[in-house]
Motif scaffolding. Sequence first.
Motif, PDB file in Angstrom:
ATOM      1  N   SER A 110     167.383  48.421 -28.273  1.00  0.00           N
ATOM      2  CA  SER A 110     167.293  49.608 -29.132  1.00  0.00           C
ATOM      3  C   SER A 110     165.885  50.174 -29.049  1.00  0.00           C
ATOM      4  O   SER A 110     164.966  49.661 -29.688  1.00  0.00           O
ATOM      5  CB  SER A 110     167.644  49.263 -30.581  1.00  0.00           C
ATOM      6  N   GLU A 111     165.725  51.232 -28.258  1.00  0.00           N
ATOM      7  CA  GLU A 111     164.423  51.883 -28.181  1.00  0.00           C
ATOM      8  C   GLU A 111     164.135  52.696 -29.440  1.00  0.00           C
ATOM      9  O   GLU A 111     162.990  53.030 -29.725  1.00  0.00           O
ATOM     10  CB  GLU A 111     164.375  52.791 -26.955  1.00  0.00           C
ATOM     11  N   THR A 112     165.185  53.006 -30.194  1.00  0.00           N
ATOM     12  CA  THR A 112     165.024  53.759 -31.435  1.00  0.00           C
ATOM     13  C   THR A 112     164.490  52.834 -32.529  1.00  0.00           C
ATOM     14  O   THR A 112     165.027  51.740 -32.732  1.00  0.00           O
ATOM     15  CB  THR A 112     166.377  54.349 -31.879  1.00  0.00           C
ATOM     16  N   TRP A 170     167.925  59.923 -37.811  1.00  0.00           N
ATOM     17  CA  TRP A 170     168.745  59.232 -36.824  1.00  0.00           C
ATOM     18  C   TRP A 170     169.514  58.087 -37.467  1.00  0.00           C
ATOM     19  O   TRP A 170     169.265  57.691 -38.604  1.00  0.00           O
ATOM     20  CB  TRP A 170     167.886  58.697 -35.670  1.00  0.00           C
ATOM     21  N   THR A 171     170.472  57.586 -36.695  1.00  0.00           N
ATOM     22  CA  THR A 171     171.197  56.361 -37.027  1.00  0.00           C
ATOM     23  C   THR A 171     171.219  55.506 -35.762  1.00  0.00           C
ATOM     24  O   THR A 171     170.961  55.992 -34.657  1.00  0.00           O
ATOM     25  CB  THR A 171     172.654  56.644 -37.450  1.00  0.00           C
ATOM     26  N   ILE A 172     171.531  54.213 -35.918  1.00  0.00           N
ATOM     27  CA  ILE A 172     171.741  53.362 -34.749  1.00  0.00           C
ATOM     28  C   ILE A 172     173.041  52.593 -34.950  1.00  0.00           C
ATOM     29  O   ILE A 172     173.398  52.232 -36.080  1.00  0.00           O
ATOM     30  CB  ILE A 172     170.571  52.392 -34.502  1.00  0.00           C
ATOM     31  N   THR A 173     173.750  52.353 -33.864  1.00  0.00           N
ATOM     32  CA  THR A 173     175.076  51.732 -33.966  1.00  0.00           C
ATOM     33  C   THR A 173     175.001  50.303 -34.478  1.00  0.00           C
ATOM     34  O   THR A 173     175.977  49.814 -35.064  1.00  0.00           O
ATOM     35  CB  THR A 173     175.783  51.743 -32.602  1.00  0.00           C
ATOM     36  N   ARG A 174     173.871  49.629 -34.294  1.00  0.00           N
ATOM     37  CA  ARG A 174     173.752  48.235 -34.741  1.00  0.00           C
ATOM     38  C   ARG A 174     173.611  48.117 -36.250  1.00  0.00           C
ATOM     39  O   ARG A 174     173.779  47.026 -36.806  1.00  0.00           O
ATOM     40  CB  ARG A 174     172.565  47.564 -34.050  1.00  0.00           C
ATOM     41  N   ALA A 198     175.449  60.695 -41.716  1.00  0.00           N
ATOM     42  CA  ALA A 198     176.658  59.977 -42.125  1.00  0.00           C
ATOM     43  C   ALA A 198     177.830  60.358 -41.223  1.00  0.00           C
ATOM     44  O   ALA A 198     178.714  59.538 -40.949  1.00  0.00           O
ATOM     45  CB  ALA A 198     176.987  60.278 -43.581  1.00  0.00           C
ATOM     46  N   ALA A 199     177.843  61.606 -40.752  1.00  0.00           N
ATOM     47  CA  ALA A 199     178.889  62.040 -39.823  1.00  0.00           C
ATOM     48  C   ALA A 199     178.834  61.233 -38.532  1.00  0.00           C
ATOM     49  O   ALA A 199     179.872  60.848 -37.977  1.00  0.00           O
ATOM     50  CB  ALA A 199     178.736  63.528 -39.527  1.00  0.00           C
ATOM     51  N   HIS A 200     177.631  60.969 -38.027  1.00  0.00           N
ATOM     52  CA  HIS A 200     177.509  60.140 -36.828  1.00  0.00           C
ATOM     53  C   HIS A 200     178.037  58.728 -37.096  1.00  0.00           C
ATOM     54  O   HIS A 200     178.758  58.154 -36.260  1.00  0.00           O
ATOM     55  CB  HIS A 200     176.051  60.068 -36.379  1.00  0.00           C
ATOM     56  N   ASN A 201     177.686  58.173 -38.256  1.00  0.00           N
ATOM     57  CA  ASN A 201     178.192  56.843 -38.598  1.00  0.00           C
ATOM     58  C   ASN A 201     179.711  56.842 -38.699  1.00  0.00           C
ATOM     59  O   ASN A 201     180.384  55.908 -38.243  1.00  0.00           O
ATOM     60  CB  ASN A 201     177.578  56.376 -39.925  1.00  0.00           C
ATOM     61  N   TRP A 202     180.260  57.881 -39.325  1.00  0.00           N
ATOM     62  CA  TRP A 202     181.729  57.976 -39.465  1.00  0.00           C
ATOM     63  C   TRP A 202     182.398  58.033 -38.106  1.00  0.00           C
ATOM     64  O   TRP A 202     183.382  57.313 -37.847  1.00  0.00           O
ATOM     65  CB  TRP A 202     182.095  59.220 -40.289  1.00  0.00           C
ATOM     66  N   LEU A 203     181.903  58.881 -37.221  1.00  0.00           N
ATOM     67  CA  LEU A 203     182.554  59.039 -35.924  1.00  0.00           C
ATOM     68  C   LEU A 203     182.430  57.765 -35.082  1.00  0.00           C
ATOM     69  O   LEU A 203     183.380  57.381 -34.388  1.00  0.00           O
ATOM     70  CB  LEU A 203     181.964  60.239 -35.176  1.00  0.00           C
ATOM     71  N   ASN A 204     181.289  57.106 -35.150  1.00  0.00           N
ATOM     72  CA  ASN A 204     181.170  55.821 -34.450  1.00  0.00           C
ATOM     73  C   ASN A 204     182.209  54.830 -34.944  1.00  0.00           C
ATOM     74  O   ASN A 204     182.859  54.134 -34.154  1.00  0.00           O
ATOM     75  CB  ASN A 204     179.767  55.236 -34.650  1.00  0.00           C
TER      76      ASN A 204
END
Length: 307
Positions: A110-112, A170-174, A198-204
């Motif tokens: 995770s570079e983020t 930002w968000t990260i998938t982990r 939160a939309a990114h988290n929802w779609l993931n």
Amino acid sequence: MDAPAISFSSAPIQAHHRDRTRRIRAVLKPIAQPTAGMPDSPETAAVDHCLAHHVLEGAEVAARNRDTAIFNWYGAHRDANASALSTPTAVGPRVVLTPDLDRLPRSAISETPYYVLGPDTTAAPPNLRELAAAAYATGAKNGFADLLAGHAVVVCLLRHKQLGDTLDSWTITRLPGTIFCDHIGEPVVLARDLIHEAAHNWLNDALSATACEISDRVRFYSPWKKTSRPAFGFLHACFAFPLTMIYTARVLPDTSGNLNRFLNAYLEQQRGLLATTAADHARALSLITTPDLRERLRLVHHEALGL
């Protein structure tokens, strides 16, 4: 009167949250024992899912560093001490933090930069907890309560900036359910950015829950990045930005002065950007193999195009 709610309820996501939490806790046995009689509502499942990932990440790092004390701390705090850090909000208790930017780690996978709840975590100062609570209330009032309840559990407020400055988030998938974002001290703007992330988290979660794998061989031009992106990133942008447009259009009548002008300019800019995605979005949606998910993404994009 509250704005009409957009449906973010999803049985597959709820099942995914429960299954992932169960698997994480099974990995951490015997240090993390289940607690009998805990409620199992969708909101509770979402919170457990988010916090379980913090415990897993923290325990893994502690184990790698051979730090027995911290490893055992996670075993004794299967919610990563969130109950002691929580701030009451319109969508339930939330963990609002202001981590030291110099202590946001990166890793080989995770570079983020990110932050994990741990034994030295402290809650944000009262004024920033109040800011976040007001942002959650504004988002909920304008139809995004379910999204924020399930996918914005931990919020790390980063840099304080001024109206008109570039705000990084930002968000990260982990760390699903966790959001990192700058702020300007204005709840209406913070709510917009919480909805976006939160939309990114929802779609993931939706893609994972439905086992929907999007081919990375097909690319589409993203007006936000000004470059060609794989369908995954393109569809993420075509979901998150339209939701912020819908929110902004709803909240505008409640604003005035510089804030109103700022949000009007933002909405006008997003209208122009989104319009250029209309043809490609229909093609990108054909890569979504789950009909319900495909239709949800289409409806959000369509509503935003009509603003």
